[in-house]
Enzyme design. Structure first.
Site, PDB file in Angstrom:
ATOM      1  N   HIS A  25       0.864  -1.196   0.000  1.00  0.00           N
ATOM      2  CA  HIS A  25       0.000   0.000   0.000  1.00  0.00           C
ATOM      3  C   HIS A  25       0.892   1.235   0.000  1.00  0.00           C
ATOM      4  O   HIS A  25       1.265   1.754   1.055  1.00  0.00           O
ATOM      5  CB  HIS A  25      -0.913  -0.040   1.232  1.00  0.00           C
ATOM      6  CG  HIS A  25      -1.888   1.094   1.320  1.00  0.00           C
ATOM      7  ND1 HIS A  25      -3.043   1.029   2.079  1.00  0.00           N
ATOM      8  CD2 HIS A  25      -1.894   2.339   0.759  1.00  0.00           C
ATOM      9  CE1 HIS A  25      -3.695   2.178   1.985  1.00  0.00           C
ATOM     10  NE2 HIS A  25      -3.015   2.998   1.191  1.00  0.00           N
ATOM     11  N   HIS A 205      -9.660   1.180  -0.771  1.00  0.00           N
ATOM     12  CA  HIS A 205      -9.560   1.873   0.509  1.00  0.00           C
ATOM     13  C   HIS A 205     -10.957   1.832   1.137  1.00  0.00           C
ATOM     14  O   HIS A 205     -11.940   2.208   0.486  1.00  0.00           O
ATOM     15  CB  HIS A 205      -9.151   3.330   0.310  1.00  0.00           C
ATOM     16  CG  HIS A 205      -7.707   3.551  -0.005  1.00  0.00           C
ATOM     17  ND1 HIS A 205      -7.070   2.932  -1.043  1.00  0.00           N
ATOM     18  CD2 HIS A 205      -6.767   4.328   0.607  1.00  0.00           C
ATOM     19  CE1 HIS A 205      -5.796   3.325  -1.062  1.00  0.00           C
ATOM     20  NE2 HIS A 205      -5.593   4.168  -0.076  1.00  0.00           N
ATOM     21  N   GLU A 208     -11.007   3.768   6.379  1.00  0.00           N
ATOM     22  CA  GLU A 208      -9.918   4.680   6.788  1.00  0.00           C
ATOM     23  C   GLU A 208     -10.591   5.804   7.583  1.00  0.00           C
ATOM     24  O   GLU A 208     -10.434   5.894   8.791  1.00  0.00           O
ATOM     25  CB  GLU A 208      -9.177   5.222   5.560  1.00  0.00           C
ATOM     26  CG  GLU A 208      -8.038   6.181   5.908  1.00  0.00           C
ATOM     27  CD  GLU A 208      -7.391   6.836   4.672  1.00  0.00           C
ATOM     28  OE1 GLU A 208      -8.002   6.818   3.581  1.00  0.00           O
ATOM     29  OE2 GLU A 208      -6.273   7.383   4.824  1.00  0.00           O
ATOM     30  N   ASP A 286       1.922   4.108   2.704  1.00  0.00           N
ATOM     31  CA  ASP A 286       0.865   4.941   2.113  1.00  0.00           C
ATOM     32  C   ASP A 286       1.439   6.071   1.244  1.00  0.00           C
ATOM     33  O   ASP A 286       1.538   5.913   0.021  1.00  0.00           O
ATOM     34  CB  ASP A 286      -0.054   5.485   3.205  1.00  0.00           C
ATOM     35  CG  ASP A 286      -1.454   5.811   2.720  1.00  0.00           C
ATOM     36  OD1 ASP A 286      -1.759   5.491   1.560  1.00  0.00           O
ATOM     37  OD2 ASP A 286      -2.246   6.383   3.490  1.00  0.00           O
ATOM     38  N   ASP A 287       1.779   7.203   1.856  1.00  0.00           N
ATOM     39  CA  ASP A 287       2.325   8.359   1.119  1.00  0.00           C
ATOM     40  C   ASP A 287       3.547   8.855   1.896  1.00  0.00           C
ATOM     41  O   ASP A 287       3.488   9.906   2.564  1.00  0.00           O
ATOM     42  CB  ASP A 287       1.267   9.465   1.025  1.00  0.00           C
ATOM     43  CG  ASP A 287       0.011   8.995   0.327  1.00  0.00           C
ATOM     44  OD1 ASP A 287       0.027   8.897  -0.919  1.00  0.00           O
ATOM     45  OD2 ASP A 287      -0.969   8.689   1.023  1.00  0.00           O
TER      46      ASP A 287
HETATM   47  N1  ADE Z   1      -4.634   8.780  -1.953  1.00  0.00           N
HETATM   48  C1  ADE Z   1      -3.381   8.856  -1.506  1.00  0.00           C
HETATM   49  N2  ADE Z   1      -3.330   8.523  -0.216  1.00  0.00           N
HETATM   50  C2  ADE Z   1      -4.590   8.226   0.170  1.00  0.00           C
HETATM   51  C3  ADE Z   1      -5.181   7.816   1.388  1.00  0.00           C
HETATM   52  N3  ADE Z   1      -4.477   7.635   2.512  1.00  0.00           N
HETATM   53  N4  ADE Z   1      -6.523   7.623   1.415  1.00  0.00           N
HETATM   54  C4  ADE Z   1      -7.247   7.808   0.328  1.00  0.00           C
HETATM   55  N5  ADE Z   1      -6.736   8.186  -0.843  1.00  0.00           N
HETATM   56  C5  ADE Z   1      -5.412   8.388  -0.921  1.00  0.00           C
HETATM   57 ZN    ZN Z   2      -3.676   4.829   0.617  1.00  0.00          ZN
END
Ligand code: ADE
Ligand code: ZN
Length: 350
Positions: A25, A205, A208, A286-287
């Protein structure tokens, strides 16, 4: 069994370095570090609303998912050529390799590029070429998952799937990301059915920021193989029982959850409870360029905050390979490498 904690921080870091890992992810656009963002802006003559790398980093303080997404989509504007997508992906793969990631499944958001006139092939071929180079150079395996932006219409998602058809061989699956609240999975029932008919794996997703009902929908309406995040599933005992019984993987992202205020702090993060409930949870970044850490940083943070044991870490890493979309022969190979690395670490630090 008594809970054995790590003897030292150094022993924990040695284990993270020793274990081969899968990351399932990670949004490739979320790996774009401010330095590269500036370099690409310069190369492409794109104006950024920031004067310096420091100013970009200062802007990374988020109240919720949407406040992050606004900044994240703004950052994608510097990505124009195939070389840009290659450079961004290569930078992530190098960083992942340094964390001893041996397999990665990369999300990408084509609609954030095609809306700006960037061609689907430019996006996919740039990312794919970096993945090929990582395979040639280090034997790293990888796969691409095309994500639909859920704040856009299902018709837009269907057009996106169609535009990706010439590159079907480069994709392992499709996913669903962006603003969760108010955009339930069932909005995308038709496009997921089309993707399934093409033999693509399905992830979404869910849970969350959205309620457990969205996780149920992702499973029952979309038929997903994995849930991304899914942390709010813990509010619904019947859902937890279902996820455990069917070994449905949850790709959990601790530092992301903290940065987006999904959980107030890491000490209350549910990942340990998820393991204790026998869920197939694993750790992801994630990011990472936005949330302050790559894969091993995420592991290190939860080891400390939740007093995880070496056995907990092994289970999380093993779950990553179990949940991955690799073929069984490669999976067995990675699991063997994992067991050998654990045995060696135990001799030295256990
Ligand atoms: N796009 C990038 N990161 C995300 C996240 N954590 N939740 C939803 N969309 C995303
Ligand atoms: Zn994500």
């Amino acid at each position: 069994m008594t809970h054995v904690v790590f003897k030292s921080e150094q022993a924990a870091l040695a284990l993270l370095a020793a274990l081969p890992k899968a990351e399932l992810h990670v949004h490739i656009e979320g790996t774009l570090e401010p330095e590269l963002m500036f370099a690409l802006a310069m190369r492409n003559g794109v104006a950024l609303p920031y004067k310096s790398v420091g100013e970009v980093r200062a802007a990374y303080a988020f109240d919720n998912l949407q406040s992050f997404l606004d900044i994240y989509y703004a950052g994608t504007q510097v990505l124009i050529t195939q070389q840009d997508f290659f450079d961004m992906t290569w930078a992530y793969l190098e960083r992942a390799h340094a964390d001893h990631v041996v397999h990665t499944e990369l999300f990408f958001d084509p609609q954030s590029h095609t809306v700006r006139g960037v061609d689907m092939g430019t996006v996919i071929l740039g990312i794919h070429r970096a993945c090929q180079q990582a395979a040639a150079q280090w034997g790293m395996s990888s796969a691409l998952i095309l994500c639909f932006l859920r704040h856009l219409s299902e018709d837009d998602a269907i057009a996106t799937l169609l535009a990706a058809a010439p590159y079907r061989a480069h994709l392992v699956g499709v996913g669903l990301d962006s603003s969760e609240q108010g955009h339930p999975p069932d909005k995308f029932a038709r496009v997921f059915a089309k993707a399934a008919a093409q033999g693509l794996k399905l992830v979404a997703h869910a849970g969350e920021e959205g309620p457990p009902a969205y996780v149920w929908q992702a499973l029952d309406v979309l038929g997903v193989h994995r849930i991304d995040h899914g942390v709010r599933s813990m509010e619904d005992a019947a859902l937890v029982a279902r996820l455990a019984a069917e070994r449905i993987p949850l790709t959990v992202c601790p530092l992301s959850n903290m940065a987006l205020q999904v959980t107030p702090n890491l000490a209350t993060h549910p990942i340990k409870t998820m393991l204790d409930a026998n869920l197939c949870a694993m750790v992801n970044s994630d990011d990472p360029a936005y949330f302050g850490g790559y894969l091993n940083d995420n592991f290190a943070a939860i080891i400390t905050a939740l007093s995880l044991s070496p056995q907990d870490v092994l289970t999380l890493v093993r779950n990553g390979f179990e949940a991955s979309f690799i073929d069984d022969r490669l999976r067995v190979q990675y699991e063997l490498q994992l067991d050998n690395a654990m045995a060696q670490w135990t001799v030295q630090h256990g």
